[in-house]
Design a protein around this motif. Structure first.
Motif, short mmCIF file in Angstrom:
data_model
loop_
_atom_site.label_atom_id
_atom_site.label_comp_id
_atom_site.label_asym_id
_atom_site.label_seq_id
_atom_site.Cartn_x
_atom_site.Cartn_y
_atom_site.Cartn_z
N VAL A 173 -4.39 -3.96 -65.04
CA VAL A 173 -3.01 -3.57 -64.74
C VAL A 173 -2.60 -2.41 -65.65
O VAL A 173 -2.77 -2.48 -66.87
N ASP A 174 -2.10 -1.34 -65.04
CA ASP A 174 -1.62 -0.20 -65.83
C ASP A 174 -0.58 0.56 -65.02
O ASP A 174 -0.35 0.26 -63.85
N ASP A 175 0.05 1.56 -65.66
CA ASP A 175 1.11 2.30 -64.95
C ASP A 175 0.62 3.60 -64.34
O ASP A 175 1.14 4.04 -63.32
N ILE A 176 -0.38 4.24 -64.96
CA ILE A 176 -0.84 5.55 -64.47
C ILE A 176 -2.36 5.59 -64.42
O ILE A 176 -3.03 5.16 -65.37
N CYS A 177 -2.90 6.10 -63.32
CA CYS A 177 -4.32 6.41 -63.23
C CYS A 177 -4.43 7.90 -62.92
O CYS A 177 -4.04 8.34 -61.84
N ASP A 178 -4.98 8.66 -63.87
CA ASP A 178 -5.06 10.11 -63.71
C ASP A 178 -6.45 10.51 -63.22
O ASP A 178 -6.69 10.62 -62.03
N THR A 179 -7.40 10.67 -64.11
CA THR A 179 -8.75 11.06 -63.68
C THR A 179 -9.65 9.85 -63.42
O THR A 179 -10.77 10.01 -62.95
N ALA A 180 -9.17 8.65 -63.76
CA ALA A 180 -9.86 7.37 -63.49
C ALA A 180 -11.11 7.15 -64.34
O ALA A 180 -11.82 6.16 -64.15
N GLY A 181 -11.36 8.03 -65.30
CA GLY A 181 -12.54 7.85 -66.15
C GLY A 181 -12.47 6.59 -66.98
O GLY A 181 -13.42 5.78 -67.01
N THR A 182 -11.34 6.40 -67.67
CA THR A 182 -11.16 5.21 -68.50
C THR A 182 -11.15 3.94 -67.66
O THR A 182 -11.74 2.92 -68.02
#
Length: 339
Positions: A229-238
Motif C-alpha cells: 500500500v502506498d500513495d504514489i507509484c512513479d517509475t515503479a522500480g522500488t
C-alpha cells in the motif's frame, strides 16, 4: 448555511474523463442534468495558455477539476488561469478539486539550498483566488498547513478496503498488508485495521536518490498474500523490487494498491514484467493507453467519492463522513455489491 444555487463544475485538460464522470455522478444524485461549464482551455502557438468561459458564472459556487499531474507545470498553469478567469467573472466561491497534487513530494528541505516547492504551489493557488481545496491522499499531511484556506484531503484507503474485501472474499485470513517503507506505515496500518489484517514493512536503504541499495522485510510474510500500500507509484522500480523481496521471503502472491499512478518512464513495462499479480490504482491521474492495456493494472474510479465530496461542500455537510465505510458502501455499491 446551504447554498441556494446549484454547484457548477469546470475542467481543464489534465483529466477530462474524470471531470465528466464526476458530473454524471452528481447528476444521478441531484436527479437533474449537471454538465461541465462550457469553456475553452487552449494554447496559443507559443504555448501560452488561454481560457474563455462561455457560461455565466456570476455569483456561482464553482468547482475547478484539475489534477496537477504530468505535464505538471502546464496543468498547474491551466488551473491558475482558470481560477483567475472565474474570479474576474465574479464567481462567488471557487473550490480547486485537485485529485493529484503535484509537487507534493517537495514538502520539506531535504538538504541545504533546496526549495519547499509544495509551499510555493500552495501560495500560487491561494493567490490566484481559490477559496477552498479538495484533494486526494496528499503525499504529506502537513501540506494542508501550507494553505490559509480550508483543505479537504480525501483518503483512498476506505475505497481500497472495500476493493480488497470484494476481490479477496474468502481469503482475507491469508492477506497481509505491506508498507513499502517506514514512512508509509500509518497509511498501510489504516487499511490493515479496516480489513483486520496483519502488517509488515519492507525497509529500504538508498545510496542516492532513485536507487535502492537493499531491502529487508520486517515481519513474517511466509504463505501470505501480500498487498503493498502506498500513495504514489512513479517509475515503479522500488515497487517491483519490493515485490521480488516479498516473494523471496516466502509470500505466495504480491498485489499493490497505489492511489496515484504516475507511472512515468519504464513503469508500465516494469509492472507488466514483475512478479506482482496486480497493481490497483485510481483514476486521479488520467491513465495512458499503455496503462489501460496493461493486463495486471486495474483502475478504481474516484468519481463517486469526489462527486459526494463536492455535494457535501456545496450543501454545507461533513466531508469527513466519507472516511467511514458505512458512508462509502452505498456510494460504491454498483462496484462492490454486498451479498
Amino acid at each position: 448555511m446551504a447554498a441556494i444555487t446549484e454547484p457548477k463544475l469546470i475542467s481543464g485538460n489534465a483529466n477530462l474523463p474524470l471531470a465528466k464522470s464526476i458530473a454524471r455522478r452528481m447528476s444521478m444524485h441531484r436527479g437533474m442534468s449537471l454538465n461541465l461549464v462550457d469553456a475553452r482551455v487552449e494554447r496559443f502557438n507559443d504555448q501560452e495558455i488561454f481560457v474563455e468561459v462561455f457560461d455565466n458564472v456570476r455569483g456561482e459556487d464553482m468547482y475547478v477539476i484539475q489534477p496537477t499531474s504530468n505535464p505538471a507545470n502546464d496543468n498547474l498553469m491551466e488551473l491558475l488561469i482558470m481560477v483567475d478567469a472565474l474570479r474576474r467573472s465574479s464567481a462567488a466561491r471557487i473550490t480547486a478539486v485537485i485529485p493529484y497534487f503535484g509537487y507534493a513530494r517537495q514538502d520539506r528541505r531535504t538538504k541545504a539550498r533546496t526549495p519547499i516547492s509544495a509551499k510555493l504551489v500552495a501560495n500560487l493557488i491561494q493567490t490566484a483566488g481559490v477559496d477552498r481545496v479538495l484533494t486526494l491522499d496528499l503525499h504529506a499531511a502537513q501540506i494542508q498547513g501550507f494553505f490559509d484556506i480550508p483543505v479537504d484531503n480525501l483518503y483512498a484507503s476506505p475505497v481500497f478496503a472495500l476493493d480488497i474485501e470484494h476481490h479477496f472474499r474468502g481469503q482475507l485470513s491469508d492477506v497481509m498488508i505491506i508498507s513499502p517503507d517506514v514512512g508509509g506505515v500509518a497509511r498501510a496500518r489504516e487499511i490493515a485495521k479496516r480489513i483486520n489484517a496483519p502488517l509488515a514493512i519492507v525497509d529500504k536503504r538508498r545510496e542516492k536518490a532513485g536507487e535502492v541499495a537493499g531491502m529487508t522485510v520486517i515481519g513474517n510474510v511466509e504463505g501470505k498474500k501480500c498487498i503493498i500500500v502506498d500513495d504514489i507509484c512513479d517509475t515503479a522500480g522500488t515497487l517491483c523490487k519490493a515485490a521480488e523481496t516479498l516473494i523471496e521471503a516466502g509470500a505466495t502472491e504480491v498485489h499493490s494498491y497505489i492511489t496515484h499512478g504516475v507511472l512515468s518512464g519504464p513503469a508500465v513495462e516494469r509492472v507488466q514484467n514483475s512478479v506482482m499479480k496486480s497493481l490497483v490504482i485510481t483514476d486521479s491521474i488520467e491513465p495512458t493507453e499503455a496503462v489501460k492495456s496493461c493486463p495486471n493494472i486495474r483502475i478504481v474510479p474516484t468519481a463517486p467519492i469526489f462527486a459526494q465530496a463536492v455535494l457535501n461542500i456545496w450543501g454545507g455537510m461533513s466531508v469527513s463522513s466519507l472516511f467511514e465505510t458505512d458512508t462509502l458502501v452505498p456510494i460504491y455499491e454498483s462496484l462492490y455489491p454486498r451479498s
